[in-house]
Every structure is written in C-alpha cells, then in structure tokens.
Scaffold this motif. Sequence first.
Motif, mmCIF file in Angstrom:
data_model
loop_
_atom_site.group_PDB
_atom_site.id
_atom_site.type_symbol
_atom_site.label_atom_id
_atom_site.label_comp_id
_atom_site.label_asym_id
_atom_site.label_seq_id
_atom_site.Cartn_x
_atom_site.Cartn_y
_atom_site.Cartn_z
ATOM 1 N N HIS A 490 0.812 -1.221 0.000
ATOM 2 C CA HIS A 490 0.000 0.000 0.000
ATOM 3 C C HIS A 490 0.842 1.266 0.000
ATOM 4 C CE1 HIS A 490 -3.228 -2.674 1.997
ATOM 5 N NE2 HIS A 490 -3.590 -2.448 0.746
ATOM 6 N N ARG A 493 -0.182 5.067 1.050
ATOM 7 C CA ARG A 493 -1.622 5.287 1.004
ATOM 8 C C ARG A 493 -2.319 4.669 2.221
ATOM 9 N NH1 ARG A 493 -3.499 2.282 -2.952
ATOM 10 N NH2 ARG A 493 -1.439 1.337 -3.200
ATOM 11 N N THR A 495 -5.955 3.761 3.098
ATOM 12 C CA THR A 495 -7.187 3.706 2.305
ATOM 13 C C THR A 495 -8.333 3.032 3.027
ATOM 14 O OG1 THR A 495 -6.325 1.671 1.382
ATOM 15 C CG2 THR A 495 -5.996 3.669 0.082
ATOM 16 N N CYS A 500 -8.168 6.339 8.728
ATOM 17 C CA CYS A 500 -7.461 7.096 7.683
ATOM 18 C C CYS A 500 -7.972 8.528 7.538
ATOM 19 C CB CYS A 500 -7.575 6.374 6.349
ATOM 20 S SG CYS A 500 -6.729 4.781 6.360
ATOM 21 N N GLU A 554 -5.452 10.995 4.119
ATOM 22 C CA GLU A 554 -5.444 9.601 3.670
ATOM 23 C C GLU A 554 -4.088 9.101 3.199
ATOM 24 O OE1 GLU A 554 -8.899 9.213 1.069
ATOM 25 O OE2 GLU A 554 -10.026 8.824 2.933
ATOM 26 N N ARG A 555 -3.043 9.640 3.783
ATOM 27 C CA ARG A 555 -1.739 9.021 3.535
ATOM 28 C C ARG A 555 -0.878 9.038 4.788
ATOM 29 N NH1 ARG A 555 2.887 12.067 0.180
ATOM 30 N NH2 ARG A 555 4.057 10.865 1.716
#
Length: 574
Positions: A490, A493, A495, A500, A554-555
């Motif tokens: 991943h 990220r 996700t 997140c 979201e990272r």
Amino acid sequence: NLILNATGVAAILWWSVASFRLHNLHGPSGINSEDVMEVEAPRVGKGGKGQPKVRGAKAPHQDPAEGSKVLPKDDAPSAPAPVAVTLPKGDIRWGNEETWHLIPAKPGSDMNTVTCSIQHLPDNVPGDDGKHCQCLVTPGSDFHRAMNPMLMDEADANSLGAELAASCQLFFDARKHGAADAAQWLATEGLCSEAWEEKALLNRSFKAGSRQINVETRQQLLRARVDVRFKTNWARLRDTDGWYRKAWVSYVGGPPTSQFVKMAEELIKSVHYFSEHPILMFNFGLFTPKTWSEERFPQLVILHAAPLPNEPRIRRSFNFNKLRAILMSRALNAVEVDVDQFVAPGADVLFSLTSKWVNKEYSFPLMPAHFLDWSIKDQPAAPWWPRYCPDPEKPCPMQTMRWCHAHPTWTHWALPFFGRWVRRHFRDERLPNVTVKGFHAPGLKVGDINEDEDLLNVGLWEERATKQWCKMDVPATVEFDSLLSWTPAHGHRCTNGIGCTNIGGDNRWYKKGVPKVYWTAHHAIDPEQTATYLERIRKHHKEGKWPAAIVYEERFWKSGDELKKEHPGLACLT
Ligand SMILES: *[C@@H]1O[C@H](CO)[C@@H](O)[C@H](O)[C@H]1NC(C)=O
Ligand SMILES: *[C@@H]1O[C@H](CO)[C@@H](O)[C@H](O)[C@H]1NC(C)=O
C-alpha cells in the motif's frame, strides 16, 4: 463486644484504615519529626505539631468520564460519594472513634466488598460525618506489601522500607543541585513553603480564595513513597541524581478488580512492548494488584501518594492527581498517559520531539489538539469562556489555540508552569481583569475550574502558549484497524477505514482537520479488547508490516518534517 475483641487481637494484627480518613492516628499522612526543617527560610514544613486531619479524603474511584470531555458539573452533589472497599480477606469495621460496626471476613472468599455509607451500613454514630471503614491487615503479608504506604503510620511505612520518593523537604534540599532541581523547587515553592505563604499574604495578586487548601495539606499532597516491591526498578531506572532521563507517567486508584486497574495493566504492558523507557505509575488508591511485580514488569515503578482531601469545601476532582503525579515524578523528559491509553510502536520519538520544543524559551507542556473545538457554545456554564472567548465568531485574542486534550508531554523546563497552576488552583487564586488588544477579559476564580484539562487549557492560554501536538492520542482503539490492514504494497496510502480520515476541522484553527498520529491510543476502556490489539500490533510490527504513524489526507507520513513540507500551514506539531 466485637470491637474490643478486634482491638484485643491487634497485638499481632493491626487495623489499617481503608476508606481514606487515612489513619485515625494522624493527619493526611503526617509529617513526623524527622521531616522537621532545620533551615530558616523558606520553610517547607514545621512538622509534627498541629497537623490538620483530613476527614474522609477521596475514595479510590476514578471518574469514568476521565479523559473524555464533559460539561462542567456545576450542580455536582456536595455529599461525599459512598466508598466501596474491596479487600482480600480480613475483617472490616465501620464507624468512628470508639464506636464500630464489624463486618467479618467471609469464610473461604478472597475478597470482602463493603459499601461504606449509611445506606448500606448501620448509622452507628448519628450526625458524625467522619464515619469510615477500616480493615484488618496482617503485617508482612502480601497484602500489606501491596498497600499504599502513604496510608500507614510514618513508622510503619518506614519499617516496611517504603522510602520517600518525593516531598517538599526533598525538593527544597535538592534545589541547588542543578537546573532540573531548581525548576522543581520553582514549581513547588508556592505549594510547599510556609515562608512563601506568609509573603503572599502581603500581595493582593496572590490572595487565596474560599476554596483554598492550606499549606500543611498541600505539603502532604506532594509526598510519595516507593512501593517496596519495586525498589530495585526504582533505583536502577533513574540516575544517581534521582531524576529519570525519560519516563512515561500515569496514575490510578481503585481495587485490583476495577476496570481502571485492569486498563492500567494493559497500559503498562504496552510500554513494555513498544518503549525502551520506564513507566512511573502513581497509585492514589488503597493498594495495587499483587500480580504486579518487578519480574513481570522490569520497566515499572509504582509510587504511592495519599488521596486528595474529600471535605466539600476543598474537594478537587480525582484527575488533579495527574498534576500531582507530574509534579512528583522527577522526570527530565516525560509523557503523561492516562490509564485509558496505550502506547504504540514508534511512540518513543515523543520524548526527543518534546525536548526539541520544550526548553528555556518555550517552557510549557505540549498537549494534543482535542478532537472537538470546544467553545462557549458547548459549555455555556463554564466560568472561563467570558475571559478567553465569549463569542467564537469574533476575534478572541486571549484564546491562543484550539482546546487541548489533557495528555501532556514536558521537560523539566515546564515544571514551573504545572506548579504555578496547581498552586493557583489549590489556593483558589483569582486572575485579574485584563485588557488585551482592546478586548476586556473579566477576572476568573481559579478554584472554580473543575477539571485538570480545563485548568491546563486556561493556563496555556493565559500565558500565551501556542504549540500543541497533532492528535497523537488517537481517539479510538478501533482506528488501529486501518494500520493493521496495511501491507507494504500500500506504500504511503491509507485507504481502509475511519483510521485514515482526519480529525474534524474547525473554522478557527484547522480548516481541513487535524492529523492523527498513532503513537498512543485513547479511550481504550475495554482491557480485553486492548489486550487483543496489543498482541496484533506487536505481531504486525515484528513482521515489518507496520506503517509510519502520521496519517493526514489519507496518507502515511514518515515524519513531521515531511508532513510540514507538503502542508506548511498546519498549526499542530508532529
Ligand atoms: C505582587 O505580585 C505581582 C505578581 O508577581 C507583582 O507584579 C507585584 O509587583 C507584587 N506587588 C508587590 C507590592 O510586591
Ligand atoms: C472587572 O470586570 C468586571 C466586569 O467584567 C467588573 O464588574 C469589575 O468591577 C472589574 N473589577 C475591577 C477590579 O476592575
């Protein structure tokens, strides 16, 4: 009668007080003649004579709302809550002075639980609000060694070997040893010193209010003794100057069967799993579990202190014990963790980051942004909002940052800040009317501030502090699922799941929300669930399947620097 029989047996067994009128025998844990100060000024304790008795000090109870923000309880009942005493075996008695009702040990049972109130027990001394429970303890037993020595006689605590780890005397004697000891005395002088108190009488700025706790009692509240079972850890984990280089600091109170104590055990476990540093657990209750041992927890040190007074006029919330623990911990670089938190992989970086930010120039603790931007709209009755922000739609020059969660990290440079605000609270001082940038801020009676978290926010705003952590105490355990489902494929990220997403934003400080940082979890109130998470996280971490801790937009971000480069406007630290 039964009572006399019980007293008669006291040649081999002795009565120890259970529900915190401490010992009948002396005041709030007592200064004895060994503590008498020889110095002229500033005096930190006359010792011995005329110690006031703290009647019915606080029960071994932890506020279930602890850590989560509750609206000020302006209408909180003033009657003391009944105390449930849970003790292994042993007889318990209820009453006062000469009059006792005996509750004999249940044969064959390991625990004896009694609710000490007239709703549950006979009103054998009508009209006496000093009624309390006492329990029979066998000297030398495991239970005796696990007991809070601050609830024993001085002589008993000393003969047990529970050395004094903190006291006004100790802070005063060490005050010239170095920068940390100087900061420690600066922090505690106003709480400890009778000479300081006399000088304060001459200056209206230091006028004490109706809810003040007197200096003799304040001295007692800054005393702690080491748990005899943890003396080797205590000596090994700190430096020869008596200070811990780095330490987690926590606090607890309640019987070993209570949820809070079980939560504390998971927190202690998490430190052993994911940190190299010691954890100092302050116990304000009657005793800690027999199963806590040095062999099992080589990074644990248990320190004991007396409960807060429970007299209605001077009563304080249980969570002010957090501030007492901070002031008694003697850690150069520390992170406070509540028992409903656990520590996660990488959390040790909090220590070095804290010492990067908290120094001589910026001498304040760092706390994480709260998940809600609290304001007068949510807390119309809270007494501090008129001073700091009567209307969040308008500029509020006295509120310097978003509401912080009371999970402080600090270096010794911030100790005077803690001491100053605990002093203002314990003396019930008043902040004067001021005008800042044309804004008229009305005064505030500090003793009217209900909780530790409220006080810390007020203190930071009042002193124009501006730095706070991003959400390094992730609000819910289940959010860790988002990290547990991560695999190296991943990359950066994030996700999967609510873990997140950003913490909710606000109009004033964080338009896009607050980053989450998975160094600690908060609201870990189910010990069994926490235990499961700790094993899963540990396994993933060992297998190299654990992502970077910072999550925003979201990272995953490897460091605060990497995040700041991409999002230079972010107001919180990582
Ligand atoms: C009283 O204390 C304040 C705050 O420390 C100080 O600014 C002031 O000068 C003091 N006043 C007197 C008369 O000592
Ligand atoms: C402080 O301000 C309040 C109003 O906000 C006012 O009633 C009071 O008189 C002021 N006190 C002083 C000492 O100026």
